[in-house]
Design a protein around this motif. Structure first.
Motif, PDB file in Angstrom:
ATOM      1  N   VAL A 141       0.860  -1.174   0.000  1.00  0.00           N
ATOM      2  CA  VAL A 141       0.000   0.000   0.000  1.00  0.00           C
ATOM      3  C   VAL A 141       0.899   1.226   0.000  1.00  0.00           C
ATOM      4  O   VAL A 141       1.815   1.321   0.810  1.00  0.00           O
ATOM      5  N   SER A 142       0.646   2.160  -0.894  1.00  0.00           N
ATOM      6  CA  SER A 142       1.379   3.415  -0.907  1.00  0.00           C
ATOM      7  C   SER A 142       0.370   4.512  -0.671  1.00  0.00           C
ATOM      8  O   SER A 142      -0.614   4.623  -1.399  1.00  0.00           O
ATOM      9  N   VAL A 175       6.347  -0.930   7.663  1.00  0.00           N
ATOM     10  CA  VAL A 175       6.348   0.317   6.907  1.00  0.00           C
ATOM     11  C   VAL A 175       7.717   0.588   6.300  1.00  0.00           C
ATOM     12  O   VAL A 175       8.742   0.169   6.833  1.00  0.00           O
ATOM     13  N   VAL A 176       7.680   1.276   5.201  1.00  0.00           N
ATOM     14  CA  VAL A 176       8.875   1.801   4.558  1.00  0.00           C
ATOM     15  C   VAL A 176       8.599   3.290   4.372  1.00  0.00           C
ATOM     16  O   VAL A 176       7.565   3.665   3.817  1.00  0.00           O
ATOM     17  N   MET A 177       9.498   4.130   4.864  1.00  0.00           N
ATOM     18  CA  MET A 177       9.342   5.574   4.702  1.00  0.00           C
ATOM     19  C   MET A 177      10.465   6.082   3.821  1.00  0.00           C
ATOM     20  O   MET A 177      11.633   5.783   4.063  1.00  0.00           O
ATOM     21  N   ILE A 178      10.058   6.857   2.827  1.00  0.00           N
ATOM     22  CA  ILE A 178      11.003   7.378   1.840  1.00  0.00           C
ATOM     23  C   ILE A 178      10.855   8.887   1.768  1.00  0.00           C
ATOM     24  O   ILE A 178       9.736   9.405   1.763  1.00  0.00           O
ATOM     25  N   ARG A 179      11.980   9.581   1.703  1.00  0.00           N
ATOM     26  CA  ARG A 179      11.965  11.019   1.497  1.00  0.00           C
ATOM     27  C   ARG A 179      12.932  11.355   0.392  1.00  0.00           C
ATOM     28  O   ARG A 179      14.111  10.994   0.470  1.00  0.00           O
ATOM     29  N   ALA A 180      12.433  12.022  -0.631  1.00  0.00           N
ATOM     30  CA  ALA A 180      13.258  12.454  -1.761  1.00  0.00           C
ATOM     31  C   ALA A 180      14.085  11.300  -2.323  1.00  0.00           C
ATOM     32  O   ALA A 180      15.263  11.444  -2.607  1.00  0.00           O
ATOM     33  N   GLY A 181      13.458  10.124  -2.440  1.00  0.00           N
ATOM     34  CA  GLY A 181      14.119   8.970  -3.021  1.00  0.00           C
ATOM     35  C   GLY A 181      15.047   8.214  -2.094  1.00  0.00           C
ATOM     36  O   GLY A 181      15.701   7.269  -2.510  1.00  0.00           O
ATOM     37  N   ARG A 182      15.128   8.610  -0.846  1.00  0.00           N
ATOM     38  CA  ARG A 182      16.011   7.949   0.116  1.00  0.00           C
ATOM     39  C   ARG A 182      15.195   7.271   1.211  1.00  0.00           C
ATOM     40  O   ARG A 182      14.265   7.846   1.756  1.00  0.00           O
ATOM     41  N   LEU A 183      15.612   6.078   1.557  1.00  0.00           N
ATOM     42  CA  LEU A 183      14.982   5.316   2.611  1.00  0.00           C
ATOM     43  C   LEU A 183      15.309   5.945   3.968  1.00  0.00           C
ATOM     44  O   LEU A 183      16.478   6.139   4.289  1.00  0.00           O
ATOM     45  N   VAL A 184      14.283   6.292   4.753  1.00  0.00           N
ATOM     46  CA  VAL A 184      14.528   6.860   6.076  1.00  0.00           C
ATOM     47  C   VAL A 184      14.106   5.906   7.186  1.00  0.00           C
ATOM     48  O   VAL A 184      14.531   6.058   8.325  1.00  0.00           O
ATOM     49  N   HIS A 185      13.273   4.924   6.872  1.00  0.00           N
ATOM     50  CA  HIS A 185      12.905   3.897   7.851  1.00  0.00           C
ATOM     51  C   HIS A 185      12.334   2.681   7.135  1.00  0.00           C
ATOM     52  O   HIS A 185      11.581   2.804   6.182  1.00  0.00           O
ATOM     53  N   GLY A 241      10.820  -1.181   8.664  1.00  0.00           N
ATOM     54  CA  GLY A 241      10.630  -2.090   9.789  1.00  0.00           C
ATOM     55  C   GLY A 241       9.173  -2.198  10.168  1.00  0.00           C
ATOM     56  O   GLY A 241       8.291  -1.722   9.455  1.00  0.00           O
ATOM     57  N   THR A 242       8.936  -2.804  11.300  1.00  0.00           N
ATOM     58  CA  THR A 242       7.559  -2.973  11.745  1.00  0.00           C
ATOM     59  C   THR A 242       7.050  -1.674  12.372  1.00  0.00           C
ATOM     60  O   THR A 242       7.834  -0.832  12.828  1.00  0.00           O
ATOM     61  N   VAL A 243       5.742  -1.538  12.378  1.00  0.00           N
ATOM     62  CA  VAL A 243       5.123  -0.384  13.029  1.00  0.00           C
ATOM     63  C   VAL A 243       5.481  -0.395  14.515  1.00  0.00           C
ATOM     64  O   VAL A 243       5.784   0.648  15.099  1.00  0.00           O
ATOM     65  N   ALA A 244       5.496  -1.576  15.125  1.00  0.00           N
ATOM     66  CA  ALA A 244       5.838  -1.692  16.547  1.00  0.00           C
ATOM     67  C   ALA A 244       7.265  -1.199  16.811  1.00  0.00           C
ATOM     68  O   ALA A 244       7.512  -0.509  17.802  1.00  0.00           O
ATOM     69  N   GLU A 245       8.210  -1.545  15.938  1.00  0.00           N
ATOM     70  CA  GLU A 245       9.593  -1.078  16.108  1.00  0.00           C
ATOM     71  C   GLU A 245       9.666   0.445  15.989  1.00  0.00           C
ATOM     72  O   GLU A 245      10.376   1.094  16.755  1.00  0.00           O
ATOM     73  N   LEU A 246       8.945   0.986  15.032  1.00  0.00           N
ATOM     74  CA  LEU A 246       8.949   2.432  14.833  1.00  0.00           C
ATOM     75  C   LEU A 246       8.376   3.139  16.050  1.00  0.00           C
ATOM     76  O   LEU A 246       8.927   4.130  16.521  1.00  0.00           O
ATOM     77  N   ARG A 247       7.282   2.611  16.590  1.00  0.00           N
ATOM     78  CA  ARG A 247       6.699   3.211  17.796  1.00  0.00           C
ATOM     79  C   ARG A 247       7.666   3.129  18.972  1.00  0.00           C
ATOM     80  O   ARG A 247       7.782   4.060  19.761  1.00  0.00           O
ATOM     81  N   ALA A 248       8.368   2.009  19.100  1.00  0.00           N
ATOM     82  CA  ALA A 248       9.305   1.823  20.214  1.00  0.00           C
ATOM     83  C   ALA A 248      10.472   2.805  20.136  1.00  0.00           C
ATOM     84  O   ALA A 248      11.028   3.193  21.162  1.00  0.00           O
ATOM     85  N   GLU A 249      10.842   3.217  18.928  1.00  0.00           N
ATOM     86  CA  GLU A 249      11.948   4.155  18.741  1.00  0.00           C
ATOM     87  C   GLU A 249      11.564   5.592  19.071  1.00  0.00           C
ATOM     88  O   GLU A 249      12.432   6.428  19.280  1.00  0.00           O
ATOM     89  N   GLN A 250      10.277   5.882  19.105  1.00  0.00           N
ATOM     90  CA  GLN A 250       9.814   7.250  19.313  1.00  0.00           C
ATOM     91  C   GLN A 250       9.818   7.622  20.788  1.00  0.00           C
ATOM     92  O   GLN A 250       9.386   6.851  21.628  1.00  0.00           O
ATOM     93  N   GLN A 251      10.314   8.782  21.078  1.00  0.00           N
ATOM     94  CA  GLN A 251      10.260   9.317  22.429  1.00  0.00           C
ATOM     95  C   GLN A 251       8.845   9.859  22.661  1.00  0.00           C
ATOM     96  O   GLN A 251       8.288  10.518  21.792  1.00  0.00           O
ATOM     97  N   GLU A 305       7.024  10.301   0.421  1.00  0.00           N
ATOM     98  CA  GLU A 305       5.909   9.380   0.347  1.00  0.00           C
ATOM     99  C   GLU A 305       6.162   8.268   1.335  1.00  0.00           C
ATOM    100  O   GLU A 305       7.260   8.056   1.802  1.00  0.00           O
ATOM    101  N   MET A 306       5.110   7.581   1.627  1.00  0.00           N
ATOM    102  CA  MET A 306       5.229   6.494   2.581  1.00  0.00           C
ATOM    103  C   MET A 306       4.601   5.280   1.960  1.00  0.00           C
ATOM    104  O   MET A 306       3.463   5.317   1.522  1.00  0.00           O
ATOM    105  N   GLY A 307       5.329   4.204   1.913  1.00  0.00           N
ATOM    106  CA  GLY A 307       4.786   2.955   1.432  1.00  0.00           C
ATOM    107  C   GLY A 307       4.714   1.993   2.581  1.00  0.00           C
ATOM    108  O   GLY A 307       5.600   1.945   3.402  1.00  0.00           O
ATOM    109  N   ALA A 308       3.652   1.260   2.668  1.00  0.00           N
ATOM    110  CA  ALA A 308       3.514   0.302   3.763  1.00  0.00           C
ATOM    111  C   ALA A 308       3.441  -1.091   3.177  1.00  0.00           C
ATOM    112  O   ALA A 308       2.735  -1.325   2.214  1.00  0.00           O
TER     113      ALA A 308
END
Length: 148
Positions: A17-18, A32-42, A44-54, A143-146
């Motif tokens: 899904v994009s 999820v896969v997060m891309i900005r200006a053609g570069r991968l910024v994240h 992994g799993t949604v759970a991992e992303l949430r765990a990384e957030q302060q 853009e964000m692709g999941a």
């Protein structure tokens, strides 16, 4: 649509899904896969992303007269402090600090807290932080692709 996507994934199928509707991605995807200006910024799993957030904190002094001093104390400690229009308390982003640390800072400065609540950041907040944007409506190649 959510039900169909979940059903397909439940049958062992990978669904890509994009979308710029991050709240939808958060509800239906587990990777999820997060891309900005053609570069991968994240990636992994949604759970991992949430765990990384302060988390953010909502903090309020017992006495309204201590509000400005509390904001100054937190700012001096390296926190980002902002008002919550129409609501009580301050919104505090305290990288590396927990609720106990914030409570100790206030107490050391003679401020008693009447509210100290942790707010979990959303996937949307994580996306903005990782891509350096303020809104999903910004058309600069983000853009964000999941992947499910």
């Amino acid at each position: 649509m959510r039900g169909l996507i979940r059903s397909l994934a439940g049958d062992g199928m990978t669904v890509l899904v994009s979308s710029h509707l991050i709240s939808e991605i958060e509800q239906i995807c587990d990777h999820v896969v997060m891309i900005r200006a053609g570069r991968l910024v994240h990636q992994g799993t949604v759970a991992e992303l949430r765990a990384e957030q302060q988390p953010d904190f909502v903090v309020a002094a017992e006495h309204d007269s201590d509000r400005a001093q509390l904001a100054k104390v937190l700012d001096t400690a390296g926190c980002t402090v902002s008002d919550r229009p129409g609501e009580s308390g301050l919104l505090v982003q305290a990288a590396g600090l927990g609720a106990a640390d914030i409570n100790r800072l206030a107490a050391r400065n003679g401020i008693t807290l009447r509210q100290l609540a942790e707010q979990t950041r959303s996937l949307e907040h994580a996306f903005f932080a990782l891509t350096g944007t303020q809104s999903a409506d910004v058309a600069t190649g983000q853009e964000m692709g999941a992947i499910r």
